[in-house]
Design an enzyme around this catalytic site. Structure first.
Site, PDB file in Angstrom:
ATOM      1  N   LYS A   1       0.725   4.808   8.326  1.00 23.18           N
ATOM      2  CA  LYS A   1       1.337   5.116   6.836  1.00 23.18           C
ATOM      3  C   LYS A   1       0.316   5.337   5.940  1.00 23.18           C
ATOM      4  CE  LYS A   1       2.556   2.183   4.585  1.00 23.18           C
ATOM      5  NZ  LYS A   1       2.045   1.177   3.373  1.00 23.18           N
TER       6      LYS A   1
ATOM      7  N   LYS B   1      -7.302   1.217  -2.983  1.00 21.24           N
ATOM      8  CA  LYS B   1      -6.591   0.940  -1.670  1.00 21.24           C
ATOM      9  C   LYS B   1      -6.811   2.064  -0.351  1.00 21.24           C
ATOM     10  CE  LYS B   1      -5.259  -1.604   1.596  1.00 21.24           C
ATOM     11  NZ  LYS B   1      -4.059  -2.418   1.740  1.00 21.24           N
TER      12      LYS B   1
ATOM     13  N   THR C   1       0.905  -1.250  -0.043  1.00 18.63           N
ATOM     14  CA  THR C   1       0.102  -0.213   0.042  1.00 18.63           C
ATOM     15  C   THR C   1       0.903   1.252  -0.059  1.00 18.63           C
ATOM     16  OG1 THR C   1      -1.794  -1.127   1.186  1.00 18.63           O
ATOM     17  CG2 THR C   1      -1.877   1.231   1.191  1.00 18.63           C
TER      18      THR C   1
END
Length: 298
Positions: free
Chosen positions: A250, A182, A107
């Protein structure tokens, strides 16, 4: 048009896999089980031990992987890790062969995915962003949801391999589209995790048996993957990572940055990130995302 669709079979394909952590280890294992020759690289060789026992070949550098593999998967931690692996003298793009394929399942930032695609294309390499959702359970059971951004023909060529890793493989559009999708996934999960934790804490404070409560609410309108899979872990005191808090933070930071770029407010996402930031301050960065439950325990 690039011509005839390439068939990547176990007989004619060497697969590289970089990143053999919680999820990558299982994913690379499925490729081995399907009969593919697999070359693995991880910063810590010990993490690849099980795969090496099963027949995977060890590579000392990403450069060596690129030189040998026709299809290379990457599943690492942060965008900075992705950049390090893909670019530079020892990177995958510099050392990959024309006609090879690079599939990043990390990701990462949509803008980075586009940069990788453009740089790879100049060398005749196809780059695909294909982040996943489903956690450690999905990786172990090969039931991941895989979100793909690439040229359409490139997607069709690697689709059979992706289907060895997931049951929901969806082409989302041009390079970067997989990563944008995502971000949608992570935004939905972030607020949902708050709701899951608050529901469990509420049940406990109301004197209910939370396990019994789950029997009712997991199958109703409140049902979600997090409620079904992570709430039981909370109740069992199991905060081992299926997905690390540090990696989720993150992801949320990437999504917030992308939303700001588009002029969009994300108050739910911002709240979730602030709660997880507080857990990191308490040393929980290597716990699983279900450790958000501990926020109410402090």
């Amino acid at each position: 048009m690039r011509g005839k669709i390439i068939l990547f079979t176990p007989e004619n394909t060497v697969i590289g896999f970089i990143g053999t952590g919680v999820m990558g280890k299982s994913m690379a294992g499925h490729l081995l089980n399907a009969g593919y020759s697999v070359i693995v690289y991880s910063r810590t060789k010990e993490k690849a031990k099980e795969l090496l026992v099963k027949g995977a070949e060890w590579s000392a550098t990403p450069k060596e992987v690129a030189e040998k593999a026709s299809v290379t998967f990457t599943m690492v931690g942060y965008p900075t890790d992705v950049e390090e692996i893909y670019f530079g003298e020892n990177g995958l793009i510099q050392n990959g062969s024309s006609g090879s394929y690079l599939i990043d399942m990390t990701t990462s930032a949509p803008t980075l995915a586009i940069k990788i695609y453009e740089e790879a294309k100049m060398k005749g390499i196809q780059a695909i962003d294909a982040p996943v959702s489903g956690g450690d359970v999905g990786a172990k059971e090969a039931k991941l949801s895989i979100m793909v951004g690439s040229e359409k023909e490139a997607f069709e060529e690697v689709r059979p391999i992706l289907e060895l890793l997931g049951t929901n493989v969806v082409y989302q559009g041009k390079p970067g589209a997989g990563q944008h999708t995502k971000m949608c996934n992570q935004i939905a999960i972030a607020s949902n995790m708050i709701g899951v934790c608050e529901a469990i804490i509420y049940a406990e404070k109301a004197g209910l048996d939370p396990q019994n409560v789950l029997k009712s609410i997991t199958t109703g309108a409140a049902g979600s993957w997090s409620l079904s899979n992570l709430a039981p872990r909370m109740l069992a005191g199991n905060f081992e990572p299926g997905f690390y808090i540090k990696h989720f933070i993150k992801d949320m930071k990437i999504a917030i940055d992308e939303a700001e770029r588009m002029g969009m407010e994300v108050p739910g996402l911002s709240l979730a990130k602030s709660l997880y930031d507080q857990l990191v301050e308490k040393g929980e960065e290597n716990s699983g995302t279900q450790a958000l439950y501990k926020y109410w325990m402090s």
